[in-house]
Write a protein that holds these residues in place. Structure first.
Motif, PDB file in Angstrom:
ATOM      1  N   ALA A  61      19.508  83.261  15.536  1.00 22.60           N
ATOM      2  CA  ALA A  61      18.249  83.785  15.005  1.00 22.60           C
ATOM      3  C   ALA A  61      17.220  82.695  14.723  1.00 22.60           C
ATOM      4  CB  ALA A  61      18.520  84.583  13.724  1.00 22.60           C
ATOM      5  N   LEU A  62      17.656  81.454  14.591  1.00 17.65           N
ATOM      6  CA  LEU A  62      16.683  80.376  14.352  1.00 17.65           C
ATOM      7  C   LEU A  62      15.634  80.303  15.448  1.00 17.65           C
ATOM      8  CD1 LEU A  62      18.838  77.378  13.037  1.00 17.65           C
ATOM      9  CD2 LEU A  62      17.185  78.741  11.759  1.00 17.65           C
ATOM     10  N   GLN A  63      16.028  80.659  16.663  1.00 20.16           N
ATOM     11  CA  GLN A  63      15.097  80.585  17.784  1.00 20.16           C
ATOM     12  C   GLN A  63      13.930  81.547  17.619  1.00 20.16           C
ATOM     13  OE1 GLN A  63      14.924  78.431  20.088  1.00 20.16           O
ATOM     14  NE2 GLN A  63      13.320  79.340  21.360  1.00 20.16           N
ATOM     15  N   VAL A  64      14.127  82.618  16.871  1.00 22.60           N
ATOM     16  CA  VAL A  64      13.075  83.617  16.692  1.00 22.60           C
ATOM     17  C   VAL A  64      11.949  83.086  15.805  1.00 22.60           C
ATOM     18  CG1 VAL A  64      12.585  85.985  15.914  1.00 22.60           C
ATOM     19  CG2 VAL A  64      14.785  85.452  16.970  1.00 22.60           C
ATOM     20  N   VAL A  65      12.268  82.131  14.912  1.00 22.41           N
ATOM     21  CA  VAL A  65      11.259  81.685  13.950  1.00 22.41           C
ATOM     22  C   VAL A  65      10.849  80.214  14.084  1.00 22.41           C
ATOM     23  CG1 VAL A  65      11.778  83.430  12.220  1.00 22.41           C
ATOM     24  CG2 VAL A  65      13.090  81.317  12.242  1.00 22.41           C
ATOM     25  N   LEU A  66      11.780  79.330  14.439  1.00 21.26           N
ATOM     26  CA  LEU A  66      11.431  77.901  14.450  1.00 21.26           C
ATOM     27  C   LEU A  66      10.262  77.569  15.386  1.00 21.26           C
ATOM     28  CD1 LEU A  66      14.856  76.004  14.177  1.00 21.26           C
ATOM     29  CD2 LEU A  66      13.059  76.238  12.454  1.00 21.26           C
ATOM     30  N   PRO A  67      10.273  78.007  16.662  1.00 18.35           N
ATOM     31  CA  PRO A  67       9.130  77.696  17.523  1.00 18.35           C
ATOM     32  C   PRO A  67       7.828  78.325  17.043  1.00 18.35           C
ATOM     33  CG  PRO A  67      11.048  78.292  18.836  1.00 18.35           C
ATOM     34  CD  PRO A  67      11.363  78.655  17.422  1.00 18.35           C
ATOM     35  N   ALA A  68       7.937  79.448  16.293  1.00 23.68           N
ATOM     36  CA  ALA A  68       6.728  80.075  15.757  1.00 23.68           C
ATOM     37  C   ALA A  68       6.144  79.259  14.609  1.00 23.68           C
ATOM     38  CB  ALA A  68       7.049  81.502  15.276  1.00 23.68           C
ATOM     39  N   ILE A  69       6.992  78.492  13.919  1.00 23.48           N
ATOM     40  CA  ILE A  69       6.512  77.614  12.854  1.00 23.48           C
ATOM     41  C   ILE A  69       5.837  76.378  13.438  1.00 23.48           C
ATOM     42  CG2 ILE A  69       7.244  76.131  10.938  1.00 23.48           C
ATOM     43  CD1 ILE A  69       9.523  78.104  10.411  1.00 23.48           C
TER      44      ILE A  69
ATOM     45  N   ASP B   9       9.309  77.907  27.135  1.00 24.17           N
ATOM     46  CA  ASP B   9       9.254  79.334  26.824  1.00 24.17           C
ATOM     47  C   ASP B   9      10.190  79.613  25.654  1.00 24.17           C
ATOM     48  OD1 ASP B   9       9.195  82.058  26.667  1.00 24.17           O
ATOM     49  OD2 ASP B   9       9.555  82.437  28.792  1.00 24.17           O
ATOM     50  N   PRO B  10       9.638  79.939  24.463  1.00 28.14           N
ATOM     51  CA  PRO B  10      10.484  80.124  23.281  1.00 28.14           C
ATOM     52  C   PRO B  10      11.176  81.481  23.192  1.00 28.14           C
ATOM     53  CG  PRO B  10       8.197  80.430  22.681  1.00 28.14           C
ATOM     54  CD  PRO B  10       8.200  80.030  24.132  1.00 28.14           C
ATOM     55  N   ALA B  11      10.827  82.420  24.063  1.00 27.78           N
ATOM     56  CA  ALA B  11      11.432  83.759  23.993  1.00 27.78           C
ATOM     57  C   ALA B  11      12.950  83.651  24.112  1.00 27.78           C
ATOM     58  CB  ALA B  11      10.878  84.642  25.097  1.00 27.78           C
ATOM     59  N   PRO B  12      13.712  84.270  23.196  1.00 24.65           N
ATOM     60  CA  PRO B  12      15.182  84.167  23.245  1.00 24.65           C
ATOM     61  C   PRO B  12      15.797  84.694  24.530  1.00 24.65           C
ATOM     62  CG  PRO B  12      14.449  85.068  21.139  1.00 24.65           C
ATOM     63  CD  PRO B  12      13.255  85.042  22.036  1.00 24.65           C
ATOM     64  N   THR B  13      15.054  85.569  25.236  1.00 24.29           N
ATOM     65  CA  THR B  13      15.572  86.140  26.482  1.00 24.29           C
ATOM     66  C   THR B  13      15.210  85.316  27.706  1.00 24.29           C
ATOM     67  OG1 THR B  13      13.614  87.570  26.520  1.00 24.29           O
ATOM     68  CG2 THR B  13      15.633  88.498  25.597  1.00 24.29           C
ATOM     69  N   SER B  14      14.484  84.194  27.511  1.00 22.99           N
ATOM     70  CA  SER B  14      14.177  83.303  28.632  1.00 22.99           C
ATOM     71  C   SER B  14      15.260  82.236  28.739  1.00 22.99           C
ATOM     72  CB  SER B  14      12.812  82.626  28.426  1.00 22.99           C
ATOM     73  OG  SER B  14      12.864  81.714  27.335  1.00 22.99           O
ATOM     74  N   ALA B  15      15.323  81.572  29.888  1.00 26.44           N
ATOM     75  CA  ALA B  15      16.362  80.557  30.096  1.00 26.44           C
ATOM     76  C   ALA B  15      16.220  79.401  29.111  1.00 26.44           C
ATOM     77  CB  ALA B  15      16.309  80.050  31.532  1.00 26.44           C
ATOM     78  N   SER B  16      14.995  78.920  28.941  1.00 24.02           N
ATOM     79  CA  SER B  16      14.793  77.780  28.040  1.00 24.02           C
ATOM     80  C   SER B  16      14.948  78.200  26.580  1.00 24.02           C
ATOM     81  CB  SER B  16      13.412  77.161  28.266  1.00 24.02           C
ATOM     82  OG  SER B  16      12.380  78.114  28.039  1.00 24.02           O
ATOM     83  N   GLY B  17      14.482  79.408  26.261  1.00 17.95           N
ATOM     84  CA  GLY B  17      14.623  79.901  24.891  1.00 17.95           C
ATOM     85  C   GLY B  17      16.078  80.100  24.514  1.00 17.95           C
TER      86      GLY B  17
ATOM     87  N   LEU C  78      27.634  80.419  25.791  1.00 20.78           N
ATOM     88  CA  LEU C  78      27.232  81.493  26.709  1.00 20.78           C
ATOM     89  C   LEU C  78      25.720  81.548  26.834  1.00 20.78           C
ATOM     90  CD1 LEU C  78      29.609  84.418  25.626  1.00 20.78           C
ATOM     91  CD2 LEU C  78      29.709  83.123  27.762  1.00 20.78           C
ATOM     92  N   ASN C  79      25.042  81.247  25.731  1.00 19.28           N
ATOM     93  CA  ASN C  79      23.588  81.327  25.726  1.00 19.28           C
ATOM     94  C   ASN C  79      22.934  80.248  26.581  1.00 19.28           C
ATOM     95  OD1 ASN C  79      22.581  83.545  24.162  1.00 19.28           O
ATOM     96  ND2 ASN C  79      21.029  82.153  23.375  1.00 19.28           N
TER      97      ASN C  79
END
Length: 523
Positions: A136-144, A154-162, A387-388
């Motif tokens: 869940a950190l990925q959902v907020v850290l790049p937004a900060i 690409d910070p989206a959790p569903t993208s390869a880099s995210g 896996l991610n």
């Protein structure tokens, strides 16, 4: 533990005096964990596992993308269902204040074999939840701050880099929570209490600010929007994933019973208050997010979720400050979930019901912490995060799998509980540490229990259903579409094989010794 006669048995009888204030001795256990948690710390254990800020921010975008605004109504429906389950658990927490709650409750309501599988499914599910919470950190850290996107752009959790970035930060977070989980019981409790207090204050501030920045009326929640192609029912069924993911873990107050003062009185109350408070705050955050979002049609709400609402509606400064509070909530949630999984491993190992039981059941006498379970949970959860790195689809697969595992484990408690009620031998009576009657559903027991079981089974099937549009939207990844079902089958299969090999080697389940002649537990 062996009975005095050494006769194998798969039955775990209640102690002669269920209200006896000798605590663990009545159940055949020694007090090894430090009993230092008060009522607020017990509440914090359940609330921090639920962690509305962590889970709402993590899965709001998913719920909106597949359900549109109407997905909000899945929230009160799931809350009511989970309150039914929590009421049943509150009864059991008063009567069986033991670590490893699901395993202990299920095995005592049915038999040790059935209870073992409930505990096995639960602890594997908890380990998966630890991994999911860390992501869940990925959902907020790049937004900060965009600098937190260390891999790709690409910070989206569903993208390869995210997805890869989420795994990286998840592993770092697990290293921190594992360290805290081996330090000291009092340090763990302090971190938990401070984190929960900050989360509650932050949640209230977010609610107030969102409602004062509303762009539309609550009537919007009756619209499915363009996202729901399967109509109202389909929108609610898929939208319920968000609420189902948020409102799990309230049983953690029961998991911490051996570390709680006056657990027969405290745990039932904190199970219900933790879920009630989280349900109220989470529902208001979701409603506020729908009302305050700058746009419901530009596509951003279904991708960036609540982080987009906060930074766009409240301004970058205020929005990012509140997101820092969300990071605290995520950290504490991951810590609490890992702690709960540790107590389950400890409880099962103490009964000799796991591989390497001697190591897993060992408690550091100075800190009161079982160290080996913390390391095992941390390493296994980190392994899941790998896996991610390879597939962004794993984010949703991991999240849904952990919900299904916990829902199924819950049903493996409410099911035997209902059967005992119908047979008329459900444990009743007794008093708590202050001489007051134990929490009881009384004449409402059978209807509440039956509805809790039906709700749990329905949600288990709903969550595990292999919807291609949800789990494999791009196609070509059938294993992610069926990931939850396959993971559950593998979990049960591994458990069955281990128990079969154990039985062939001469080990068998034995009931605890009677209270009058308790042997010293072997380690």
């Amino acid at each position: 533990m062996a009975s005095p006669s050494g006769t194998p048995s798969d039955v775990r009888p209640d102690p002669p005096e269920p209200s006896d204030d000798r605590g663990l001795a009545a159940f055949g256990y020694r007090q090894e964990l430090h009993r230092s948690l008060g009522e607020y710390a017990s509440f914090a254990a359940g609330f921090s596992f639920i962690s509305v800020l962590t889970t709402v921010f993590q899965f709001f975008a998913f719920g909106y993308a597949f359900g549109g605004p109407v997905f909000f109504w899945a929230w009160p429906a799931v809350l009511i269902g989970q309150l039914l389950v929590a009421a049943c658990f509150a009864e059991l927490a008063a009567r069986y204040p033991i670590s490893g709650a699901i395993y202990q409750w299920s095995s005592r309501l049915s038999n040790l074999t059935f209870g073992w599988f409930a505990g096995w499914i639960m602890v594997i599910g908890q380990i998966v939840v630890v991994a999911a919470a860390a992501l869940a950190l990925q959902v907020v850290l790049p937004a900060i701050w965009s600098g937190f996107q260390l891999i790709g752009d690409d910070p989206a959790p569903t993208s390869a880099s995210g997805a890869a970035n989420a795994a990286l930060f998840g592993v770092l977070l697990l290293a921190l929570t594992t360290f805290v989980n081996v330090l000291d019981n009092r340090v763990l409790s302090l971190v938990n209490r401070v984190g929960v207090t900050a989360e509650i204050i932050g949640a209230v501030l977010i609610i107030v600010l969102l409602f004062t920045h509303s762009e539309r009326s609550p009537g919007i929640t009756f619209e499915t929007g363009t996202a729901a192609e399967s109509g109202l029912v389909g929108a609610l069924l898929v939208g319920s994933f968000t609420a189902a993911y948020v409102m799990i873990g309230f049983d953690s107050a029961g998991e911490m019973s051996e570390e709680t003062r006056q657990p027969r009185r405290t745990a039932p109350r904190t199970i219900l208050t933790a879920l009630g408070a989280a349900g109220l705050l989470g529902g208001l955050i979701i409603l506020g997010g729908l009302l305050a979002a700058p746009s419901l049609t530009d596509g951003r709400l279904g991708v960036e979720g609540m982080s987009y609402v906060l930074t766009s509606s409240l301004g970058d400064g205020v929005g990012r400050a509140l997101l820092v509070d969300v990071v605290v909530a995520i950290t504490v949630a991951t810590l609490a979930i890992q702690t709960s999984a540790c107590r389950m491993l400890f409880s099962m190992a103490r009964d000799g019901q796991l591989p390497f039981a001697g190591h897993l059941a060992k408690v550091n006498p100075r800190t009161g912490m079982p160290v080996a379970p913390a390391l095992v949970v941390g390493v296994l959860a980190a392994a899941l995060l790998l896996l991610n790195f390879g597939s962004p689809e794993a984010f949703l697969a991991i999240g849904t799998t952990c919900i299904v595992m916990l829902y199924l484990a819950y049903a493996m408690v409410t099911g035997p509980m209902l059967l005992r009620r119908l047979r008329g031998d459900h444990p009743a009576g007794g008093t708590d540490e202050q001489g007051r009657p134990l929490f009881s559903l009384g004449r409402w027991g059978i209807p509440v229990n039956a509805l809790a079981l039906l709700y749990g089974l329905f949600m288990t099937v709903n969550l595990a259903w292999p919807r291609a549009a949800v789990y494999d939207p791009a196609g070509g990844h059938w294993y992610f579409q069926w990931f939850t079902v396959l993971f559950l089958l593998v979990t049960v299969g591994v458990g069955f094989m281990w128990r079969l090999l154990r039985a062939q080697s001469g080990h068998s389940a034995q009931k605890p010794a009677p209270e009058e002649s308790l042997p010293e537990p072997t380690r």
